[in-house]
Write a protein that holds these residues in place. Sequence first.
Motif, PDB file in Angstrom:
ATOM      1  N   ARG A 242       0.832  -1.211   0.000  1.00 25.79           N
ATOM      2  CA  ARG A 242       0.000   0.000   0.000  1.00 25.79           C
ATOM      3  C   ARG A 242       0.868   1.262   0.000  1.00 25.79           C
ATOM      4  O   ARG A 242       0.472   2.301  -0.542  1.00 25.79           O
ATOM      5  N   SER A 243       2.043   1.179   0.628  1.00 24.00           N
ATOM      6  CA  SER A 243       2.951   2.330   0.631  1.00 24.00           C
ATOM      7  C   SER A 243       3.465   2.613  -0.785  1.00 24.00           C
ATOM      8  O   SER A 243       3.552   3.769  -1.206  1.00 24.00           O
ATOM      9  N   PHE A 244       3.812   1.552  -1.518  1.00 17.53           N
ATOM     10  CA  PHE A 244       4.234   1.733  -2.905  1.00 17.53           C
ATOM     11  C   PHE A 244       3.095   2.297  -3.751  1.00 17.53           C
ATOM     12  O   PHE A 244       3.315   3.131  -4.641  1.00 17.53           O
ATOM     13  N   ASN A 245       1.895   1.825  -3.470  1.00 19.96           N
ATOM     14  CA  ASN A 245       0.729   2.326  -4.200  1.00 19.96           C
ATOM     15  C   ASN A 245       0.534   3.818  -3.958  1.00 19.96           C
ATOM     16  O   ASN A 245       0.250   4.593  -4.891  1.00 19.96           O
TER      17      ASN A 245
ATOM     18  N   CYS B 264       0.872   9.440  -5.916  1.00 20.87           N
ATOM     19  CA  CYS B 264       1.316  10.826  -5.718  1.00 20.87           C
ATOM     20  C   CYS B 264       2.276  11.256  -6.823  1.00 20.87           C
ATOM     21  O   CYS B 264       2.240  12.408  -7.288  1.00 20.87           O
ATOM     22  N   LYS B 265       3.117  10.317  -7.249  1.00 14.83           N
ATOM     23  CA  LYS B 265       4.075  10.642  -8.301  1.00 14.83           C
ATOM     24  C   LYS B 265       3.369  10.845  -9.636  1.00 14.83           C
ATOM     25  O   LYS B 265       3.706  11.752 -10.404  1.00 14.83           O
ATOM     26  N   ALA B 266       2.353  10.019  -9.925  1.00 13.72           N
ATOM     27  CA  ALA B 266       1.614  10.129 -11.190  1.00 13.72           C
ATOM     28  C   ALA B 266       0.842  11.438 -11.269  1.00 13.72           C
ATOM     29  O   ALA B 266       0.766  12.079 -12.321  1.00 13.72           O
ATOM     30  N   LYS B 267       0.248  11.843 -10.125  1.00 10.52           N
ATOM     31  CA  LYS B 267      -0.534  13.082 -10.097  1.00 10.52           C
ATOM     32  C   LYS B 267       0.328  14.308  -9.838  1.00 10.52           C
ATOM     33  O   LYS B 267      -0.163  15.443  -9.895  1.00 10.52           O
ATOM     34  N   ASN B 268       1.627  14.053  -9.524  1.00 10.35           N
ATOM     35  CA  ASN B 268       2.551  15.147  -9.214  1.00 10.35           C
ATOM     36  C   ASN B 268       2.032  15.995  -8.043  1.00 10.35           C
ATOM     37  O   ASN B 268       2.135  17.222  -8.050  1.00 10.35           O
ATOM     38  N   GLU B 269       1.457  15.318  -7.040  1.00 13.99           N
ATOM     39  CA  GLU B 269       0.900  16.004  -5.876  1.00 13.99           C
ATOM     40  C   GLU B 269       1.386  15.314  -4.588  1.00 13.99           C
ATOM     41  O   GLU B 269       1.311  14.093  -4.464  1.00 13.99           O
ATOM     42  N   HIS B 270       1.862  16.106  -3.656  1.00 14.04           N
ATOM     43  CA  HIS B 270       2.185  15.637  -2.299  1.00 14.04           C
ATOM     44  C   HIS B 270       3.193  14.476  -2.300  1.00 14.04           C
ATOM     45  O   HIS B 270       3.189  13.660  -1.392  1.00 14.04           O
ATOM     46  N   TYR B 271       4.039  14.388  -3.311  1.00 20.42           N
ATOM     47  CA  TYR B 271       4.964  13.251  -3.365  1.00 20.42           C
ATOM     48  C   TYR B 271       5.964  13.298  -2.207  1.00 20.42           C
ATOM     49  O   TYR B 271       6.219  12.288  -1.548  1.00 20.42           O
ATOM     50  N   ASN B 272       6.554  14.474  -1.965  1.00 20.19           N
ATOM     51  CA  ASN B 272       7.529  14.602  -0.878  1.00 20.19           C
ATOM     52  C   ASN B 272       6.883  14.358   0.478  1.00 20.19           C
ATOM     53  O   ASN B 272       7.489  13.772   1.382  1.00 20.19           O
ATOM     54  N   TYR B 273       5.640  14.825   0.628  1.00 13.94           N
ATOM     55  CA  TYR B 273       4.916  14.599   1.879  1.00 13.94           C
ATOM     56  C   TYR B 273       4.695  13.101   2.113  1.00 13.94           C
ATOM     57  O   TYR B 273       4.874  12.600   3.229  1.00 13.94           O
TER      58      TYR B 273
END
Length: 670
Positions: A366-369, A374-383
Amino acid sequence: MNTLKEHGLPSDMTLVPSQCVQLWNVMKKHMGNNSPDGFDKLDPDIYFRDIGYIVKDDADRYEQELKKVFINYARDDSTNKIIKSTIEELGTEVKNRFVELESTATDGLDVYGDKFPEVGIMPLLYELSAQDKLPAILFHFNREGCVELALQILKQLELGEEKKRANNPEYQNKKKDATCQKENHEKETKRKRDLKTKGNTTQSEYYSEIEEHDPDFTFINRKDQVTSEEFEKIIESARQKMGNNSELLMALERGIGVHHSGLSKKYLSAVEILFRRRHLRVVIATGSLALGINMPCKTVVFVGDSNFLTALQYRQMSGRSGRRGFDPIGHVIFFGITLTKIKRLLMSELPSLSGHFPLTTTLVLRSFNLLNQCKAKNEHYNYAKDIIKGLFGKSFFCLGKEYLSEQIKHHLRFSIEYLMRENLLDQNGNVINLSAMVSHLYYAEPSNFAFSVLFKHGVFHKICSKLRTNSSQEVMDELVLVLSYLFNRVRLRKISRNLNTHSKYPSKVILPPLPEDVNYILKSHNERVLNIYTDYVITYARNNNSKLGPDNILPLSLIEIPFKSMDQALLKEDPLISKLESMAISFVARSPFIAMCSSLGDVFVDLEDLTNHTHSEIFLDFHSIPFIKTDENINAYIYDFFSHGQERALVEANGLRFGEVLQVCIIILF
């Protein structure tokens, strides 16, 4: 006294300043003029003489020193008689109260029975109200009992109010006048056929004044009660759900509420709001109220004994008493509970609080998911990265066990390897194939992985394709059999294992064996899991051999077995020791106590052997491994439900409780 000598006072037991002074006075009384050295320094007049303004830290320090002296004297043979006399004197008043209580029982009423709260609850509440110890939460460990107790209080208040008003000429005259005005008003309305007649507001206000509850027969404090408009607004949603004639809503009008998880959420929300607004001053609740709901009170009452009333539950619930910023002290009352049980609750040590191992294979997936989304949507990836680092890095589980942080990293690395071998992750960490289904079934772990394995091998497709040649019932039986091994597994209870007594019922009780091809697929999966996590344990043990240290403490008795260092030169000269050393099987991960009893070394037979017989500092939770046992006796309640659907058979033969049957059926059907 023996418990005090061996274990001392519970670490979480505290004394308020007045109790400390009382304890010192009683101890001093029994010591007389033969006080041991240093005891007179604890005289409050001497101890606090040079302290100008006594603050809480000073009182806490005095309490700790007094308790330390109390325990030391109890363990000293020369002074333990003084402590015994002190305990007896301090407990005499409590014992006398219990004797007085038990002697007041009339007509065969058991003061520790189920009927006693119904009789004694009203005098208790009136006494708490008179001593300004409301609001109070009454904890009762039965849902139906909570409602019955509230309705019993409501009934007694209504009867008392009715009796008082029946003997009050002034009230009867007002009521008569109001009734006449109401009749006249209705006649006038009917005559004019106009519902908006002048004077309607005045009439309504006058009549509502007559219908107000007598303050002597409610637990509402007039200074704190909400207005009628606010009250109606707060309970509006609950009234729509429960109806105008709900007795529980009538109880709210008199300052009495009920709180348990079986009630309507809208009603529970109204109870919580009204309690915090200080409109309600009596709430009858189950233990669920003690967990995470902000409802502090002045007094907590434990109504009746229960197997669910443990030391931990007592600490959690009693912590509700004493409102920060309002009350200097909280009050706890035991009502209908024996003195023996009360002593056990007060003297029991709390279980130590430790975090649960945070890492399961589904959590990794689930963490990888989460990262991929987040990476695909380019949102909150670092968070998302920071959250996962905190979870798998410095988690609560690792507090005081810094070496576990490194172990979690190894566990994570081999969990990822398992997910890649099962084609749920690709080499770049992207979720693939059936990963979405496995993640969605996280609550069924490890069955979600077994389901994925069978799905991947086409097991369910093969079973369903048999519809062309077999009957639909045969296909359904085989499908339910396989799913029963995966989901909602229940091991057989003792009542279910005596099949002779249940032969009259159509239940199979024990789940039939899996089809051979399905069993082979699951066993092959278990072997892969065993190999992966054996590699994890051995790799971690080799890389951290110095950090793990010697595993020389017996697991049950905690007796430490000392190591004997011998001169290596002498060892080489002794032919017997040299021969034994050359024949010994080396190991790094297995517990040495187990290694002495076997010749397996770091070869583990199965996952139970792996999780139970490794080095004591290697943590491996059996339930965090995606492994399904296929060789244990499983309760066939799901299979039997689809077969016959008889409630009595599921209870008598399969060993389910009556309360579980409906819940089980809902889970199965939905």
